[in-house]
Enzyme design. Structure first.
Site, PDB file in Angstrom:
ATOM      1  N   GLU A  25       0.850  -1.196   0.000  1.00 25.00           N
ATOM      2  CA  GLU A  25       0.000   0.000   0.000  1.00 25.00           C
ATOM      3  C   GLU A  25       0.888   1.250   0.000  1.00 25.00           C
ATOM      4  OE1 GLU A  25      -1.553   1.741   3.539  1.00 25.00           O
ATOM      5  OE2 GLU A  25      -1.160  -0.063   4.714  1.00 25.00           O
ATOM      6  N   VAL A 106      -5.208  -0.158   2.945  1.00 24.09           N
ATOM      7  CA  VAL A 106      -5.298  -1.622   2.825  1.00 24.09           C
ATOM      8  C   VAL A 106      -6.493  -2.005   1.944  1.00 24.09           C
ATOM      9  CG1 VAL A 106      -5.744  -3.765   4.103  1.00 24.09           C
ATOM     10  CG2 VAL A 106      -4.165  -2.056   5.040  1.00 24.09           C
ATOM     11  N   ASP A 138     -17.399   4.355  13.260  1.00 25.90           N
ATOM     12  CA  ASP A 138     -16.155   4.341  12.498  1.00 25.90           C
ATOM     13  C   ASP A 138     -15.509   2.948  12.483  1.00 25.90           C
ATOM     14  OD1 ASP A 138     -13.806   4.876  11.192  1.00 25.90           O
ATOM     15  OD2 ASP A 138     -13.210   6.551  12.468  1.00 25.90           O
ATOM     16  N   SER A 140     -13.189   0.604   9.808  1.00 19.00           N
ATOM     17  CA  SER A 140     -12.436   0.712   8.558  1.00 19.00           C
ATOM     18  C   SER A 140     -12.982  -0.214   7.479  1.00 19.00           C
ATOM     19  CB  SER A 140     -10.969   0.372   8.814  1.00 19.00           C
ATOM     20  OG  SER A 140     -10.271   0.363   7.596  1.00 19.00           O
ATOM     21  N   ALA A 141     -12.955   0.280   6.251  1.00 16.57           N
ATOM     22  CA  ALA A 141     -13.338  -0.536   5.086  1.00 16.57           C
ATOM     23  C   ALA A 141     -12.333  -1.657   4.836  1.00 16.57           C
ATOM     24  CB  ALA A 141     -13.446   0.358   3.851  1.00 16.57           C
ATOM     25  N   LYS A 159      -4.087  -1.415  13.785  1.00 16.56           N
ATOM     26  CA  LYS A 159      -3.508  -0.149  14.202  1.00 16.56           C
ATOM     27  C   LYS A 159      -3.578  -0.001  15.716  1.00 16.56           C
ATOM     28  CE  LYS A 159      -5.960   2.534  11.388  1.00 16.56           C
ATOM     29  NZ  LYS A 159      -6.397   3.625  10.500  1.00 16.56           N
TER      30      LYS A 159
HETATM   31  N1  PSU Z   1      -1.760   1.691  10.239  1.00 16.57           N
HETATM   32  C1  PSU Z   1      -0.827   2.585  10.567  1.00 16.57           C
HETATM   33  N2  PSU Z   1      -0.698   3.703   9.808  1.00 16.57           N
HETATM   34  C2  PSU Z   1      -1.506   3.941   8.739  1.00 16.57           C
HETATM   35  C3  PSU Z   1      -2.503   2.980   8.407  1.00 16.57           C
HETATM   36  C4  PSU Z   1      -2.576   1.887   9.190  1.00 16.57           C
HETATM   37  O1  PSU Z   1      -0.104   2.415  11.541  1.00 16.57           O
HETATM   38  O2  PSU Z   1      -1.363   4.966   8.084  1.00 16.57           O
HETATM   39  C5  PSU Z   1      -3.420   3.233   7.237  1.00 16.57           C
HETATM   40  C6  PSU Z   1      -3.526   1.996   6.337  1.00 16.57           C
HETATM   41  O3  PSU Z   1      -3.438   2.437   5.000  1.00 16.57           O
HETATM   42  C7  PSU Z   1      -4.925   1.478   6.618  1.00 16.57           C
HETATM   43  C8  PSU Z   1      -5.645   2.775   6.862  1.00 16.57           C
HETATM   44  O4  PSU Z   1      -5.486   0.747   5.565  1.00 16.57           O
HETATM   45  O5  PSU Z   1      -4.739   3.488   7.691  1.00 16.57           O
HETATM   46  C9  PSU Z   1      -6.997   2.595   7.486  1.00 16.57           C
HETATM   47  O6  PSU Z   1      -7.597   3.839   7.581  1.00 16.57           O
HETATM   48  P1  PSU Z   1      -9.140   3.996   7.914  1.00 16.57           P
HETATM   49  O7  PSU Z   1      -9.264   3.684   9.391  1.00 16.57           O
HETATM   50  O8  PSU Z   1      -9.439   5.414   7.609  1.00 16.57           O
HETATM   51  O9  PSU Z   1      -9.854   2.995   7.075  1.00 16.57           O
HETATM   52 MN    MN Z   2     -10.800   4.526  10.392  1.00 13.96          MN
END
Ligand code: PSU
Ligand code: MN
Length: 312
Positions: A25, A106, A138, A140-141, A159
């Site tokens: 990614e 991701v 919230d 994540s997708a 995360k």
């Molecule tokens: N984990 C990290 N740093 C990041 C991400 C994950 O430590 O920047 C990113 C990855 O690209 C993951 C995204 O797919 O955050 C998920 O974001 P969201 O919660 O907005 O879906």
């Molecule tokens: Mn998110």
């Protein structure tokens, strides 16, 4: 017209001859994921780890309205400076709008990987169920994307600031298989033990390849999450991380940060409160995941897909 899906030369050649490829990614290598110059250093180490393991790295992103799988040097440089974060649902509109630079999460990257015929993807940590999701919704997708795309995802768990248990439960609901890489504990990014037990432990790439091929034969539609804990030498103190996350999240809430902007905001706050060890920890786990992903991709290349072999 710009081609919608642009597969880089090295990646296309490798795929055409059945050689191992690992998708990457671009969000984590942009300034949304890691501060300069650690983002570039992280990419270099991840890329080197994939190559050392015998696979071809395929950095993904959107450039000039095309979805790129396998960015070249100049394209990678543009992605490192990207500040528009794209999830899976954002890809098609970004292409339609002719977006100049978009970094993929991701969810977007596993979508592109499957479209290009890549079976393995490495990252740092996946997104998941945020703390307080009952209030904010919230989630994540990334989770849905892993449920719908047949790709092996290697990550150090979720995360750091998510609700690890709720994410773990949601993975079960969505039917995403989760296996531990030489561990029976579900990791939580900076810490090796996220508090949940894994039923299946794998010791090498061959076992993952067998599981992935079996999933195909048995008609399991989704992906496989390989949970690889952060290397022990770079692990952070769990209590310290928990405390720093509380503070960082409270600050983000106070500042009215929401949705996709939460990750970059919290990561920046964590880096300043926990201090110097955060970035090396992040880089070390990404590099370790890349090495594991390469081993899996090599094993998969030696284990042809029985569904494809069967032919029409
Ligand atoms: N984990 C990290 N740093 C990041 C991400 C994950 O430590 O920047 C990113 C990855 O690209 C993951 C995204 O797919 O955050 C998920 O974001 P969201 O919660 O907005 O879906
Ligand atoms: Mn998110």
């Amino acid at each position: 017209m710009t081609e919608i899906l642009q597969v880089g030369h090295d990646v296309a050649t490798a795929l055409a001859s059945g050689r191992p490829v690992v998708a990457l990614e671009s969000t984590i290598f942009s300034e949304l994921g890691l501060p300069e110059p650690a983002n570039r250093e992280c990419f270099q180490r991840v890329q080197a780890a994939v190559r050392a393991g015998g696979a071809v790295p395929a950095l993904c992103g959107v450039l000039d309205g095309g979805a790129v799988v396998g960015a070249n040097f100049a394209e990678a440089e543009r992605l490192f400076g990207g500040s528009v974060k794209l999830g899976a649902r954002d890809l098609a509109p970004a292409v339609a709008a002719g977006l100049d630079v978009g970094v993929t999460t991701v969810s977007a990257t596993v979508t592109l990987a499957e479209a290009a015929g890549i079976e393995v993807f490495a990252t740092g940590g996946i997104g998941g169920v945020h703390r307080g999701a009952d209030r904010t919704g919230d989630v994540s997708a990334d989770l849905e994307a892993m449920a719908h795309h047949r790709v092996v995802v290697v990550s150090s768990g979720v995360k750091a600031f998510l609700d690890v248990s709720l994410t773990f439960e949601r993975l079960e609901t969505l039917g995403v298989a989760v296996v531990g890489w030489r561990t029976d504990r579900f990791p939580a990014f900076y810490v090796r033990d996220g508090g949940r037990e894994l039923n299946t432990v794998v010791d090498d790439g061959g076992q993952v390849a067998t599981a992935f091929r079996a999933a195909g034969v048995l008609g399991h539609a989704g992906g496989l999450l390989v949970a690889n804990p952060i290397p022990a030498s770079t692990e952070l103190d769990a209590a310290r991380v928990a405390e720093a996350v509380e503070t960082a999240e409270a600050a983000a809430r106070r500042d009215g940060v929401s949705g996709g902007d939460i990750t970059p905001a919290v990561l920046t706050a964590l880096a300043s409160s926990i201090g110097e060890a955060v970035v090396p920890a992040n880089v070390a786990l990404a590099e370790s995941n890349a090495a594991v992903a390469a081993e899996i991709a090599v094993a998969l290349a030696r284990y042809p897909d029985p569904l494809r072999e069967a032919g029409p």
